[in-house]
Design a protein around this motif. Structure first.
Motif, PDB file in Angstrom:
ATOM      1  N   LEU A  39      -0.919  34.738 -24.583  1.00  0.00           N
ATOM      2  CA  LEU A  39      -1.356  33.264 -25.049  1.00  0.00           C
ATOM      3  C   LEU A  39      -0.492  32.050 -24.790  1.00  0.00           C
ATOM      4  CD1 LEU A  39      -3.544  34.166 -28.159  1.00  0.00           C
ATOM      5  CD2 LEU A  39      -4.384  34.179 -25.815  1.00  0.00           C
ATOM      6  N   PHE A  43       0.304  30.270 -19.759  1.00  0.00           N
ATOM      7  CA  PHE A  43      -0.229  28.782 -19.951  1.00  0.00           C
ATOM      8  C   PHE A  43       0.736  27.865 -19.849  1.00  0.00           C
ATOM      9  CE2 PHE A  43      -3.383  31.753 -21.596  1.00  0.00           C
ATOM     10  CZ  PHE A  43      -4.564  31.175 -21.354  1.00  0.00           C
ATOM     11  N   ARG A  46       0.995  27.766 -16.045  1.00  0.00           N
ATOM     12  CA  ARG A  46      -0.214  26.986 -15.305  1.00  0.00           C
ATOM     13  C   ARG A  46      -0.233  25.649 -15.495  1.00  0.00           C
ATOM     14  NH1 ARG A  46      -6.356  27.767 -17.523  1.00  0.00           N
ATOM     15  NH2 ARG A  46      -5.570  26.530 -19.333  1.00  0.00           N
ATOM     16  N   HIS A 225      -3.312  22.101 -26.357  1.00  0.00           N
ATOM     17  CA  HIS A 225      -4.504  23.167 -26.175  1.00  0.00           C
ATOM     18  C   HIS A 225      -4.228  24.499 -26.900  1.00  0.00           C
ATOM     19  CE1 HIS A 225      -7.367  25.469 -23.786  1.00  0.00           C
ATOM     20  NE2 HIS A 225      -6.098  26.476 -23.465  1.00  0.00           N
ATOM     21  N   ARG A 226      -5.059  25.019 -27.294  1.00  0.00           N
ATOM     22  CA  ARG A 226      -4.913  26.272 -28.008  1.00  0.00           C
ATOM     23  C   ARG A 226      -5.626  27.327 -27.026  1.00  0.00           C
ATOM     24  NH1 ARG A 226      -3.901  27.543 -33.345  1.00  0.00           N
ATOM     25  NH2 ARG A 226      -4.590  25.278 -33.698  1.00  0.00           N
ATOM     26  N   PRO A 227      -4.720  28.264 -26.394  1.00  0.00           N
ATOM     27  CA  PRO A 227      -5.129  29.298 -25.669  1.00  0.00           C
ATOM     28  C   PRO A 227      -5.967  30.241 -26.295  1.00  0.00           C
ATOM     29  CG  PRO A 227      -2.946  28.809 -24.776  1.00  0.00           C
ATOM     30  CD  PRO A 227      -3.176  27.875 -25.883  1.00  0.00           C
ATOM     31  N   THR A 228      -7.035  31.058 -25.596  1.00  0.00           N
ATOM     32  CA  THR A 228      -7.765  31.877 -26.314  1.00  0.00           C
ATOM     33  C   THR A 228      -7.560  33.078 -25.261  1.00  0.00           C
ATOM     34  OG1 THR A 228      -9.702  31.252 -24.948  1.00  0.00           O
ATOM     35  CG2 THR A 228      -9.548  30.283 -26.884  1.00  0.00           C
ATOM     36  N   GLU A 231      -9.799  33.215 -22.248  1.00  0.00           N
ATOM     37  CA  GLU A 231      -8.983  32.313 -21.035  1.00  0.00           C
ATOM     38  C   GLU A 231      -7.787  33.225 -20.700  1.00  0.00           C
ATOM     39  OE1 GLU A 231      -8.223  27.788 -21.563  1.00  0.00           O
ATOM     40  OE2 GLU A 231      -7.978  28.701 -23.751  1.00  0.00           O
ATOM     41  N   ALA A 232      -7.241  33.769 -21.445  1.00  0.00           N
ATOM     42  CA  ALA A 232      -5.958  34.698 -21.102  1.00  0.00           C
ATOM     43  C   ALA A 232      -6.413  35.847 -20.071  1.00  0.00           C
ATOM     44  CB  ALA A 232      -5.383  35.235 -22.158  1.00  0.00           C
ATOM     45  N   VAL A 235      -6.001  33.858 -16.825  1.00  0.00           N
ATOM     46  CA  VAL A 235      -4.518  33.229 -16.617  1.00  0.00           C
ATOM     47  C   VAL A 235      -3.357  34.323 -16.711  1.00  0.00           C
ATOM     48  CG1 VAL A 235      -3.005  31.451 -17.558  1.00  0.00           C
ATOM     49  CG2 VAL A 235      -5.582  31.095 -17.351  1.00  0.00           C
TER      50      VAL A 235
END
Length: 263
Positions: A39, A43, A46, A225-228, A231-232, A235
């Motif tokens: 997480l 990111f 990216r 932004h808080r990655p989930t 999403e991972a 990514v």
């Protein structure tokens, strides 16, 4: 300073901090960091890939043993420079992070041998929790602003102290049931590659405080932004992301990416 904060002496650290000295640097290099590789770091890469390209200069402020800096150089094609307050961390990084272009020591709050405006982007991963005051945070942000040209991207990875007490795959932030205010001390547990855990004191910096401090240091247009886990899956490394359930990370993602541009 490193990608993860300092703590009480263990593993033979010479001066009483977990990541200090040769033994401390080696202990840090054995941190598992699975949650970060799900997480966090993918990111960060990216965000950087959208603004930085081959041959441009990326500074990793608080590079630790250089694992993340090395991956950034390989994935982005950028000329990566690692900086850290620990000479032992830098020595370890020089021996293993072979894709990194060079390393520089932070002394008295200033990166040695790097001129003003030398960088096209900076990343700073898990450094803020080692800092005890807002003034210390502002000092780090101001030095990073010195290093970057106008318009350059700053990407900051932090844990959210509001997620205290949750047992993630490779860390726990604070104690269950506790609420932490700005600068409060809290204990973080990090999992090592051998399955053992190490505890160290950190400082709680709510993520909502960061945009205003970045603006004071000369950055603008801060966003968070808080990655989930969902999403991972697209990514992060797909086999790694799909390799375990990540139950806690799904329920309460603990990492926040803050980006801003140099004014």
């Amino acid at each position: 300073m490193s990608d993860r904060p300092e703590g009480p002496g263990q593993d033979g650290a010479e001066d009483g901090t977990a990541w200090s000295g040769r033994a401390g640097a080696q202990a840090f290099a054995a941190v598992d960091a699975e949650t970060d590789w799900l997480l966090g770091y993918p990111f960060v890469f990216r965000a950087l890939s959208r603004r930085i390209g081959t041959g441009q200069v990326l500074v990793d402020y608080g590079c630790g043993p250089g694992k993340v800096a090395d991956q950034a150089a390989r994935r982005l094609g950028a000329r990566v420079l690692g900086v850290d307050t620990s000479p032992e961390m830098l020595a370890l990084a020089r021996g293993s992070a072979t894709a990194v272009d060079g390393f520089h020591l932070v002394e008295d709050g200033r990166v040695t041998d790097l001129p003003d405006g030398c960088a096209d982007a900076v990343m700073c991963n898990h450094v803020l929790a080692s800092l005890p005051t807002r003034e210390a945070l502002l000092g780090v942000f101001s030095e990073i602003r010195r290093l970057v040209r106008p318009g350059a991207l700053f990407v900051l990875l932090t844990t959210d102290p509001a997620c205290s007490g949750t047992e993630y795959a490779s860390l726990r932030i604070g104690d269950p049931g506790e609420v932490y205010g700005p600068g409060d001390e809290l204990t973080v547990r990090l999992r090592r590659t051998d399955g053992s855990w190490q505890e160290m004191p950190n400082h709680a910096w709510p993520v909502g405080l960061l945009p205003a401090l970045l603006e004071r240091a000369g950055f603008r247009a801060a966003s968070q932004h808080r990655p989930t886990v969902a999403e991972a899956l697209t990514v992060a490394d797909p086999d790694f992301a799909a390799g375990r359930p990540w139950s806690a990370e799904r329920a309460r993602p603990p990492l926040v990416i803050t980006t801003a541009s140099a004014a």
